[in-house]
Design a protein around this motif. Structure first.
Motif, PDB file in Angstrom:
ATOM      1  N   GLY A  93       0.786  -1.227   0.000  1.00 27.43           N
ATOM      2  CA  GLY A  93       0.000   0.000   0.000  1.00 27.43           C
ATOM      3  C   GLY A  93       0.812   1.268   0.000  1.00 27.43           C
ATOM      4  N   ASP A  94       2.106   1.191   0.344  1.00 30.66           N
ATOM      5  CA  ASP A  94       2.967   2.372   0.307  1.00 30.66           C
ATOM      6  C   ASP A  94       3.231   2.773  -1.136  1.00 30.66           C
ATOM      7  OD1 ASP A  94       3.141   2.382   3.066  1.00 30.66           O
ATOM      8  OD2 ASP A  94       5.044   1.276   3.118  1.00 30.66           O
ATOM      9  N   ILE A  95       3.601   4.037  -1.311  1.00 27.41           N
ATOM     10  CA  ILE A  95       3.782   4.564  -2.667  1.00 27.41           C
ATOM     11  C   ILE A  95       5.215   5.051  -2.880  1.00 27.41           C
ATOM     12  CG2 ILE A  95       3.132   6.445  -4.247  1.00 27.41           C
ATOM     13  CD1 ILE A  95       0.306   6.278  -3.139  1.00 27.41           C
ATOM     14  N   THR A  96       5.743   4.738  -4.056  1.00 24.32           N
ATOM     15  CA  THR A  96       6.992   5.337  -4.531  1.00 24.32           C
ATOM     16  C   THR A  96       6.653   6.328  -5.630  1.00 24.32           C
ATOM     17  OG1 THR A  96       8.464   3.489  -3.994  1.00 24.32           O
ATOM     18  CG2 THR A  96       9.123   4.907  -5.809  1.00 24.32           C
ATOM     19  N   LEU A  97       7.175   7.534  -5.504  1.00 21.86           N
ATOM     20  CA  LEU A  97       7.034   8.559  -6.539  1.00 21.86           C
ATOM     21  C   LEU A  97       8.240   8.452  -7.455  1.00 21.86           C
ATOM     22  CD1 LEU A  97       6.225  11.498  -4.083  1.00 21.86           C
ATOM     23  CD2 LEU A  97       4.563  10.089  -5.314  1.00 21.86           C
ATOM     24  N   THR A  98       7.988   8.326  -8.747  1.00 21.69           N
ATOM     25  CA  THR A  98       9.112   8.149  -9.667  1.00 21.69           C
ATOM     26  C   THR A  98       8.885   8.935 -10.945  1.00 21.69           C
ATOM     27  OG1 THR A  98      10.531   6.500 -10.755  1.00 21.69           O
ATOM     28  CG2 THR A  98       8.171   6.093 -10.786  1.00 21.69           C
ATOM     29  N   THR A  99       9.969   9.401 -11.536  1.00 22.77           N
ATOM     30  CA  THR A  99       9.863  10.192 -12.756  1.00 22.77           C
ATOM     31  C   THR A  99       9.814   9.284 -13.979  1.00 22.77           C
ATOM     32  OG1 THR A  99      12.282  10.409 -12.761  1.00 22.77           O
ATOM     33  CG2 THR A  99      11.015  12.205 -11.780  1.00 22.77           C
ATOM     34  N   VAL A 100       9.028   9.703 -14.981  1.00 20.29           N
ATOM     35  CA  VAL A 100       8.958   8.987 -16.251  1.00 20.29           C
ATOM     36  C   VAL A 100       9.082   9.992 -17.399  1.00 20.29           C
ATOM     37  CG1 VAL A 100       7.597   7.017 -15.450  1.00 20.29           C
ATOM     38  CG2 VAL A 100       6.413   9.075 -16.206  1.00 20.29           C
ATOM     39  N   PRO A 101       9.841   9.625 -18.456  1.00 22.97           N
ATOM     40  CA  PRO A 101      10.523   8.348 -18.626  1.00 22.97           C
ATOM     41  C   PRO A 101      11.701   8.221 -17.663  1.00 22.97           C
ATOM     42  CG  PRO A 101      11.225   9.877 -20.321  1.00 22.97           C
ATOM     43  CD  PRO A 101      10.125  10.566 -19.562  1.00 22.97           C
ATOM     44  N   GLY A 102      12.122   6.975 -17.439  1.00 21.57           N
ATOM     45  CA  GLY A 102      13.235   6.793 -16.537  1.00 21.57           C
ATOM     46  C   GLY A 102      13.568   5.344 -16.295  1.00 21.57           C
ATOM     47  N   TYR A 103      14.503   5.137 -15.397  1.00 17.89           N
ATOM     48  CA  TYR A 103      14.993   3.812 -15.054  1.00 17.89           C
ATOM     49  C   TYR A 103      13.975   3.148 -14.120  1.00 17.89           C
ATOM     50  CZ  TYR A 103      18.858   0.481 -14.330  1.00 17.89           C
ATOM     51  OH  TYR A 103      19.665  -0.631 -14.315  1.00 17.89           O
ATOM     52  N   TYR A 110      18.157  14.015 -26.434  1.00 16.98           N
ATOM     53  CA  TYR A 110      16.756  13.618 -26.315  1.00 16.98           C
ATOM     54  C   TYR A 110      15.998  14.430 -27.347  1.00 16.98           C
ATOM     55  CZ  TYR A 110      12.540  12.247 -23.603  1.00 16.98           C
ATOM     56  OH  TYR A 110      11.344  11.710 -23.161  1.00 16.98           O
ATOM     57  N   LEU A 111      15.602  13.767 -28.427  1.00 16.26           N
ATOM     58  CA  LEU A 111      15.045  14.461 -29.583  1.00 16.26           C
ATOM     59  C   LEU A 111      13.571  14.127 -29.778  1.00 16.26           C
ATOM     60  CD1 LEU A 111      17.940  13.713 -32.109  1.00 16.26           C
ATOM     61  CD2 LEU A 111      17.644  15.787 -30.736  1.00 16.26           C
ATOM     62  N   LYS A 112      12.773  15.155 -29.990  1.00 14.96           N
ATOM     63  CA  LYS A 112      11.355  14.931 -30.259  1.00 14.96           C
ATOM     64  C   LYS A 112      11.210  14.206 -31.589  1.00 14.96           C
ATOM     65  CE  LYS A 112       8.322  17.729 -28.737  1.00 14.96           C
ATOM     66  NZ  LYS A 112       7.449  18.921 -28.453  1.00 14.96           N
ATOM     67  N   ALA A 113      10.444  13.135 -31.583  1.00 14.80           N
ATOM     68  CA  ALA A 113      10.267  12.336 -32.795  1.00 14.80           C
ATOM     69  C   ALA A 113       9.382  13.077 -33.790  1.00 14.80           C
ATOM     70  CB  ALA A 113       9.641  10.985 -32.453  1.00 14.80           C
ATOM     71  N   TRP A 171      11.193   6.651 -26.551  1.00 13.13           N
ATOM     72  CA  TRP A 171      10.489   6.860 -25.278  1.00 13.13           C
ATOM     73  C   TRP A 171       9.154   7.533 -25.580  1.00 13.13           C
ATOM     74  CZ3 TRP A 171      12.627   5.024 -20.782  1.00 13.13           C
ATOM     75  CH2 TRP A 171      13.976   4.675 -20.833  1.00 13.13           C
ATOM     76  N   ASP A 172       8.070   6.881 -25.176  1.00 13.03           N
ATOM     77  CA  ASP A 172       6.730   7.421 -25.399  1.00 13.03           C
ATOM     78  C   ASP A 172       5.979   7.631 -24.092  1.00 13.03           C
ATOM     79  OD1 ASP A 172       6.309   7.638 -28.351  1.00 13.03           O
ATOM     80  OD2 ASP A 172       6.820   5.507 -28.303  1.00 13.03           O
ATOM     81  N   ASP A 173       6.714   7.781 -22.988  1.00 10.97           N
ATOM     82  CA  ASP A 173       6.086   7.898 -21.672  1.00 10.97           C
ATOM     83  C   ASP A 173       5.501   9.279 -21.421  1.00 10.97           C
ATOM     84  OD1 ASP A 173       7.358   5.297 -20.062  1.00 10.97           O
ATOM     85  OD2 ASP A 173       8.663   6.115 -21.605  1.00 10.97           O
ATOM     86  N   ALA A 174       6.156  10.318 -21.911  1.00  5.53           N
ATOM     87  CA  ALA A 174       5.711  11.693 -21.683  1.00  5.53           C
ATOM     88  C   ALA A 174       6.024  12.489 -22.947  1.00  5.53           C
ATOM     89  CB  ALA A 174       6.399  12.291 -20.469  1.00  5.53           C
ATOM     90  N   GLY A 175       5.248  12.241 -23.982  1.00  7.03           N
ATOM     91  CA  GLY A 175       5.580  12.749 -25.305  1.00  7.03           C
ATOM     92  C   GLY A 175       6.399  11.717 -26.041  1.00  7.03           C
ATOM     93  N   SER A 176       6.633  11.936 -27.326  1.00  2.75           N
ATOM     94  CA  SER A 176       7.360  10.968 -28.149  1.00  2.75           C
ATOM     95  C   SER A 176       8.748  11.501 -28.486  1.00  2.75           C
ATOM     96  CB  SER A 176       6.577  10.672 -29.429  1.00  2.75           C
ATOM     97  OG  SER A 176       5.364  10.014 -29.117  1.00  2.75           O
ATOM     98  N   TYR A 177       9.762  10.814 -27.964  1.00  4.89           N
ATOM     99  CA  TYR A 177      11.147  11.233 -28.140  1.00  4.89           C
ATOM    100  C   TYR A 177      12.027  10.016 -28.429  1.00  4.89           C
ATOM    101  CZ  TYR A 177       9.836  15.656 -25.847  1.00  4.89           C
ATOM    102  OH  TYR A 177       9.244  16.854 -25.515  1.00  4.89           O
ATOM    103  N   ILE A 178      13.177  10.282 -29.037  1.00  2.00           N
ATOM    104  CA  ILE A 178      14.203   9.245 -29.148  1.00  2.00           C
ATOM    105  C   ILE A 178      15.433   9.693 -28.377  1.00  2.00           C
ATOM    106  CG2 ILE A 178      13.415   8.282 -31.350  1.00  2.00           C
ATOM    107  CD1 ILE A 178      15.805   9.850 -32.652  1.00  2.00           C
ATOM    108  N   ARG A 179      16.132   8.710 -27.823  1.00  2.00           N
ATOM    109  CA  ARG A 179      17.389   8.961 -27.130  1.00  2.00           C
ATOM    110  C   ARG A 179      18.527   8.547 -28.043  1.00  2.00           C
ATOM    111  NH1 ARG A 179      19.086   5.263 -22.158  1.00  2.00           N
ATOM    112  NH2 ARG A 179      19.986   4.084 -23.897  1.00  2.00           N
ATOM    113  N   VAL A 180      19.449   9.477 -28.291  1.00  2.00           N
ATOM    114  CA  VAL A 180      20.586   9.228 -29.175  1.00  2.00           C
ATOM    115  C   VAL A 180      21.862   9.349 -28.351  1.00  2.00           C
ATOM    116  CG1 VAL A 180      21.687   9.837 -31.356  1.00  2.00           C
ATOM    117  CG2 VAL A 180      19.250  10.299 -31.031  1.00  2.00           C
ATOM    118  N   ALA A 181      22.644   8.286 -28.308  1.00  2.16           N
ATOM    119  CA  ALA A 181      23.806   8.242 -27.418  1.00  2.16           C
ATOM    120  C   ALA A 181      25.086   8.663 -28.122  1.00  2.16           C
ATOM    121  CB  ALA A 181      23.968   6.837 -26.855  1.00  2.16           C
ATOM    122  N   ALA A 182      25.936   9.359 -27.365  1.00  5.29           N
ATOM    123  CA  ALA A 182      27.234   9.810 -27.878  1.00  5.29           C
ATOM    124  C   ALA A 182      28.349   8.830 -27.543  1.00  5.29           C
ATOM    125  CB  ALA A 182      27.565  11.186 -27.310  1.00  5.29           C
ATOM    126  N   CYS A 183      27.989   7.650 -27.041  1.00  5.91           N
ATOM    127  CA  CYS A 183      29.019   6.682 -26.634  1.00  5.91           C
ATOM    128  C   CYS A 183      29.155   5.543 -27.639  1.00  5.91           C
ATOM    129  CB  CYS A 183      28.712   6.137 -25.235  1.00  5.91           C
ATOM    130  SG  CYS A 183      27.006   5.633 -24.988  1.00  5.91           S
TER     131      CYS A 183
END
Length: 415
Positions: free
Chosen positions: A130-140, A337-340, A371-383
């Motif tokens: 019954g306890d709640i965790t507040l978490t940000t989305v998109p995310g881990y 983080y680019l808007k699709a 990532w489509d959790d909060a708007g539609s974006y793609i993550r592009v990595a520099a690694c």
């Protein structure tokens, strides 16, 4: 005949339907699409900008420490909750890199077998049904997943561009606040690249104190910042009273597979974590912890890594802006983080970021993460790997980025 074991799986992982679901998760879709694209275009190079791990090995001197310490008889055994020498190195590191002073290495620091383990263990310390965790989305999702496994609930806080990808704490309903125990944050943020501000962290401290909530700030990308100095949650007055910060060696020191992190902050949270950890693992291999000590005493290693990512990200911003994307330098991490786009001028339609990401893989052999959790974006990595003669090569880096630009230049995207 179906095995009786099929009916014994815990409900938390699907119960009797475990393994029978048709749903394919996005990373599996990406993997399948990459394999199909390479099979269809065997002569075309796949450019993987979806990976979320460093492209280089750890610093040679760090590896030397590991090798040297691994040969010592006294380092062969269990580390349990960690060697004190590693804990002793944390206060100096936190002061040099983040300006945080006065950390008690005995009671306010503990190591973890990577930050993922830390995020998985923490709900076991605090969450009852019954306890709640507040978490940000998109995310881990690890802390959220384990909250549900302990019978808790998760309340998602969307990270929106109009709010600089910071959660709106004021929007949380009173009934949610009353049941909430954990606020999970991650800055610099994966995937948005946003960096927190002093003003936001002050708001977080006040929110936690007013609502009797602990703060778990995941600083996996902590020292990888651009345009501003690294900022620790613990540098804010009152933060030590309400939370902990998790620091990983993976991104900051190119030690992803080594699995080493540390928690620093509130003594009671650290004590509870140590109790749970005792019942989960027996500590990371001591020579790896010894290598970690070397890293904490040599933050210049991270600075070399940071400069490489900054150089690449600036080039990537320029290229994607020329292609029509609203690309901006992130505050931290090694992601754009680019808007699709909604589609292309020649009639293709992308209903979400996942469809756009699949298009990039299948048609252009460029892998990203949607990532489509909060708007539609793609993550592009520099690694992405860019080596020549076994060493990181800026010439090869430029070749790869120019190839990305060339493959996308014949498409006019609609936003």
């Amino acid at each position: 005949m179906e095995s009786y074991i099929q009916n014994l799986f815990a409900e938390r992982i699907g119960g009797k339907n475990f393994g029978k679901e048709d749903k394919v998760y996005k990373f599996e879709k990406i993997k399948r699409a990459k394999l199909e694209a390479m099979k269809k275009h065997p002569d075309m190079e796949l450019i993987d900008m979806g990976v979320g791990e460093p492209d280089e090995m750890a610093d040679p001197k760090v590896i030397e420490v590991l090798c040297r310490e691994a040969k010592k008889y006294e380092n062969r055994g269990y580390a349990d909750n960690g060697i004190q020498e590693l804990k002793d190195a944390v206060p100096g590191y936190m002061e040099r890199v983040y300006g945080v002073k006065g950390i008690d290495p005995v009671n306010e620091v503990i190591h973890s077998i990577g930050s993922k383990s830390a995020l998985a263990y923490l709900p076991a310390v605090f969450i009852n049904p019954g306890d709640i965790t507040l978490t940000t989305v998109p995310g881990y999702p690890v802390t959220a997943t384990h909250t549900k496994w302990y019978g808790g609930k998760v309340y998602n806080l969307p990270l929106l561009e109009e709010n600089n990808f910071l959660p709106d704490l004021e929007s949380i309903p009173d009934d949610v606040r009353r049941k909430a125990k954990i606020l999970y944050l991650n800055y610099p943020n994966n995937p948005t690249g946003a960096q927190a501000t002093v003003e936001f962290y002050k708001e977080v401290v006040d929110f936690a104190q007013d609502n009797n909530i602990i703060v778990v700030q995941d600083a996996a990308y902590g020292p990888l910042t651009y345009g501003s100095e690294p900022l620790s949650f613990l540098s804010i007055e009152g933060a030590m009273e309400v939370g902990v910060e998790i620091h990983s060696f993976s991104k900051a020191f190119n030690m992803t597979g080594w699995r080493l992190a540390f928690l620093v902050g509130n003594e009671l949270i650290i004590k509870g974590f140590a109790n749970v950890k005792d019942n989960f693992d027996s500590g990371q291999f001591i020579p790896i912890q010894k290598a970690g000590i070397y890293c904490l005493n040599h933050p210049e290693i991270t600075e070399r890594i940071r400069k490489k990512y900054e150089r690449r990200l600036k080039k990537m911003v320029k290229i994607f802006r020329e292609l029509g994307f609203d690309a901006k330098m992130p505050g931290g991490t090694f992601y754009l983080y680019l808007k699709a786009p909604k589609g292309t001028k020649d009639g293709k339609v992308f209903r979400n970021a996942e469809e756009f990401s699949q298009y990039l893989i299948r048609e252009k052999l460029i892998s990203t993460v949607p990532w489509d959790d909060a708007g539609s974006y793609i993550r592009v990595a520099a690694c992405f790997p860019a080596f020549k003669d076994g060493k990181v090569s800026e010439e090869e880096e430029d070749r790869i980025l120019e190839e990305v630009k060339n493959r996308l230049s014949d498409v006019e995207f609609v936003f």
